[in-house]
Design an enzyme around this catalytic site. Sequence first.
Site, PDB file in Angstrom:
ATOM      1  N   LYS A   4      39.868  35.696  52.513  1.00  0.00           N
ATOM      2  CA  LYS A   4      40.832  35.356  53.557  1.00  0.00           C
ATOM      3  C   LYS A   4      40.193  35.472  54.947  1.00  0.00           C
ATOM      4  O   LYS A   4      40.565  34.738  55.857  1.00  0.00           O
ATOM      5  CB  LYS A   4      42.089  36.231  53.437  1.00  0.00           C
ATOM      6  CG  LYS A   4      42.854  36.045  52.109  1.00  0.00           C
ATOM      7  CD  LYS A   4      43.382  34.631  51.924  1.00  0.00           C
ATOM      8  CE  LYS A   4      44.370  34.518  50.766  1.00  0.00           C
ATOM      9  NZ  LYS A   4      44.822  33.124  50.537  1.00  0.00           N
TER      10      LYS A   4
ATOM     11  N   TYR B 159      39.394  39.635  47.675  1.00  0.00           N
ATOM     12  CA  TYR B 159      40.534  38.912  48.262  1.00  0.00           C
ATOM     13  C   TYR B 159      40.405  38.918  49.787  1.00  0.00           C
ATOM     14  O   TYR B 159      40.532  37.877  50.444  1.00  0.00           O
ATOM     15  CB  TYR B 159      41.830  39.587  47.812  1.00  0.00           C
ATOM     16  CG  TYR B 159      43.076  38.954  48.361  1.00  0.00           C
ATOM     17  CD1 TYR B 159      43.514  37.716  47.904  1.00  0.00           C
ATOM     18  CD2 TYR B 159      43.825  39.598  49.349  1.00  0.00           C
ATOM     19  CE1 TYR B 159      44.668  37.133  48.413  1.00  0.00           C
ATOM     20  CE2 TYR B 159      44.980  39.022  49.854  1.00  0.00           C
ATOM     21  CZ  TYR B 159      45.399  37.792  49.391  1.00  0.00           C
ATOM     22  OH  TYR B 159      46.532  37.224  49.901  1.00  0.00           O
TER      23      TYR B 159
ATOM     24  N   ASP C 237      42.400  21.368  39.746  1.00  0.00           N
ATOM     25  CA  ASP C 237      41.786  22.676  39.959  1.00  0.00           C
ATOM     26  C   ASP C 237      41.043  22.583  41.286  1.00  0.00           C
ATOM     27  O   ASP C 237      40.048  21.857  41.399  1.00  0.00           O
ATOM     28  CB  ASP C 237      40.820  22.984  38.807  1.00  0.00           C
ATOM     29  CG  ASP C 237      40.170  24.350  38.959  1.00  0.00           C
ATOM     30  OD1 ASP C 237      40.160  24.898  40.090  1.00  0.00           O
ATOM     31  OD2 ASP C 237      39.653  24.866  37.952  1.00  0.00           O
TER      32      ASP C 237
HETATM   33  N1  NAP Z   1      52.387  36.737  47.322  1.00  0.00           N
HETATM   34  C1  NAP Z   1      51.855  37.479  48.290  1.00  0.00           C
HETATM   35  O1  NAP Z   1      52.163  38.673  48.423  1.00  0.00           O
HETATM   36  C2  NAP Z   1      50.880  36.859  49.247  1.00  0.00           C
HETATM   37  C3  NAP Z   1      50.575  37.579  50.437  1.00  0.00           C
HETATM   38  C4  NAP Z   1      49.714  37.003  51.355  1.00  0.00           C
HETATM   39  C5  NAP Z   1      49.158  35.768  51.113  1.00  0.00           C
HETATM   40  N2  NAP Z   1      49.447  35.119  49.955  1.00  0.00           N
HETATM   41  C6  NAP Z   1      48.845  33.810  49.746  1.00  0.00           C
HETATM   42  O2  NAP Z   1      49.866  32.827  49.673  1.00  0.00           O
HETATM   43  C7  NAP Z   1      49.387  31.730  48.894  1.00  0.00           C
HETATM   44  C8  NAP Z   1      50.431  31.390  47.829  1.00  0.00           C
HETATM   45  O3  NAP Z   1      50.558  32.503  46.966  1.00  0.00           O
HETATM   46  P1  NAP Z   1      51.955  32.958  46.362  1.00  0.00           P
HETATM   47  O4  NAP Z   1      51.827  34.397  46.029  1.00  0.00           O
HETATM   48  O5  NAP Z   1      53.052  32.485  47.217  1.00  0.00           O
HETATM   49  O6  NAP Z   1      52.072  32.060  45.068  1.00  0.00           O
HETATM   50  P2  NAP Z   1      51.694  32.231  43.516  1.00  0.00           P
HETATM   51  O7  NAP Z   1      52.975  32.243  42.795  1.00  0.00           O
HETATM   52  O8  NAP Z   1      50.704  33.315  43.299  1.00  0.00           O
HETATM   53  O9  NAP Z   1      51.029  30.810  43.282  1.00  0.00           O
HETATM   54  C9  NAP Z   1      49.696  30.545  43.509  1.00  0.00           C
HETATM   55  C10 NAP Z   1      49.512  29.039  43.442  1.00  0.00           C
HETATM   56  O10 NAP Z   1      48.120  28.755  43.533  1.00  0.00           O
HETATM   57  C11 NAP Z   1      47.809  27.821  42.541  1.00  0.00           C
HETATM   58  N3  NAP Z   1      46.415  27.970  42.134  1.00  0.00           N
HETATM   59  C12 NAP Z   1      45.742  29.104  41.833  1.00  0.00           C
HETATM   60  N4  NAP Z   1      44.478  28.807  41.476  1.00  0.00           N
HETATM   61  C13 NAP Z   1      44.362  27.454  41.549  1.00  0.00           C
HETATM   62  C14 NAP Z   1      43.308  26.548  41.302  1.00  0.00           C
HETATM   63  N5  NAP Z   1      42.094  26.952  40.892  1.00  0.00           N
HETATM   64  N6  NAP Z   1      43.538  25.234  41.486  1.00  0.00           N
HETATM   65  C15 NAP Z   1      44.743  24.796  41.901  1.00  0.00           C
HETATM   66  N7  NAP Z   1      45.772  25.602  42.146  1.00  0.00           N
HETATM   67  C16 NAP Z   1      45.585  26.919  41.974  1.00  0.00           C
HETATM   68  C17 NAP Z   1      48.764  28.102  41.397  1.00  0.00           C
HETATM   69  O11 NAP Z   1      48.958  26.944  40.625  1.00  0.00           O
HETATM   70  P3  NAP Z   1      48.497  26.782  39.094  1.00  0.00           P
HETATM   71  O12 NAP Z   1      48.622  28.103  38.431  1.00  0.00           O
HETATM   72  O13 NAP Z   1      49.444  25.732  38.586  1.00  0.00           O
HETATM   73  O14 NAP Z   1      47.109  26.266  39.187  1.00  0.00           O
HETATM   74  C18 NAP Z   1      50.031  28.430  42.164  1.00  0.00           C
HETATM   75  O15 NAP Z   1      50.742  27.249  42.482  1.00  0.00           O
HETATM   76  C19 NAP Z   1      48.040  32.154  48.320  1.00  0.00           C
HETATM   77  O16 NAP Z   1      47.017  31.613  49.098  1.00  0.00           O
HETATM   78  C20 NAP Z   1      48.078  33.660  48.443  1.00  0.00           C
HETATM   79  O17 NAP Z   1      46.780  34.209  48.540  1.00  0.00           O
HETATM   80  C21 NAP Z   1      50.321  35.622  49.020  1.00  0.00           C
END
Ligand code: NAP
Length: 268
Positions: free
Chosen positions: A167, A163, A68
Amino acid sequence: MESSKLERRPAAFVTGASSGTGREASLALAKAGYDVALLGRRPAALEDVAADIRGAAGEARTICLRTDVTDPANVARSVAAFLEWSGGRVEVLLNAAGIPGPLGAAIGDIAVEDFDAVVSTNLRGPFLTMTHLLPVMYRQGGGRVVNIGGNHGLRGRAGRSTYSLSKWGLRGLTRSAALEAGPHGVTVNYVAPGAIAVDRMRLRWKAQAAEEGVSEQVVIERYVAQMGIALGRPNEPADVVAMIMFLVGEGGRNITGQELVIDGGVIV
Ligand SMILES: NC(=O)c1ccc[n+]([C@@H]2O[C@H](COP(=O)([O-])OP(=O)(O)OC[C@H]3O[C@@H](n4cnc5c(N)ncnc54)[C@H](OP(=O)(O)O)[C@@H]3O)[C@@H](O)[C@H]2O)c1
């Protein structure tokens, strides 16, 4: 990065490796010659990624570290296990773990617990991993850090204040760290994606389509119009992974403290 100069495979430490962009980036790093430490809270999901890596890049070593990122003691334990596994080195730190927090809630309707959860994950998490791993990179005289922020770190958005502020904060951390790390030959950059069509987003669009009785494509097209995406489509994870791989590769060796926006032309 310059793996040809190393006598062993370079090592990458990836948070948020259990799904979405972190998962895809872990696969890409393994295919590019890295041994990869996979971090997240869900051990079974991490093991799935490790199995995919074994299938796609059999020579890559992996270690799954249930972590975590909001918990300093947990991060310290995982870093210690990682360094023992990697022989005390780290070439790449990718901070991909992140959560969106409450969607659509205005200030006044956001619980302080939600505020804390978003800031702890999106900002304290990268601070903790950098706290442990930047000094290792300094001793090595090199390394690459990539923090996944978002284009909400470059704009405001009603209903997404927690959020967005997390960021924005990550940008400040990235720029300051880049200035500290530069003299040690370490780069620190911020990747700023717009929407990425990861499973989590696809499920949300699918649910919305079912609720309205329209196709998923209609929901996506409306989203694209609302967000003002000039190129007319959300990111695929591969769009973001390509930038990450560029930053950790030869092309990224003189780029630091930057925000690389990958959003199809929203922030223009
Ligand atoms: N998807 C979008 O539209 C978008 C847009 C802009 C930026 N982002 C950013 O891109 C990054 C990846 O997001 P995503 O949307 O691609 O993936 P996602 O499928 O939402 O996955 C998020 C990841 O973060 C991990 N996580 C969350 N809380 C955690 C914690 N307390 N400790 C350890 N791990 C944690 C989760 O793992 P566990 O659940 O196994 O802990 C998971 O592997 C993030 O920083 C997100 O803010 C996403």
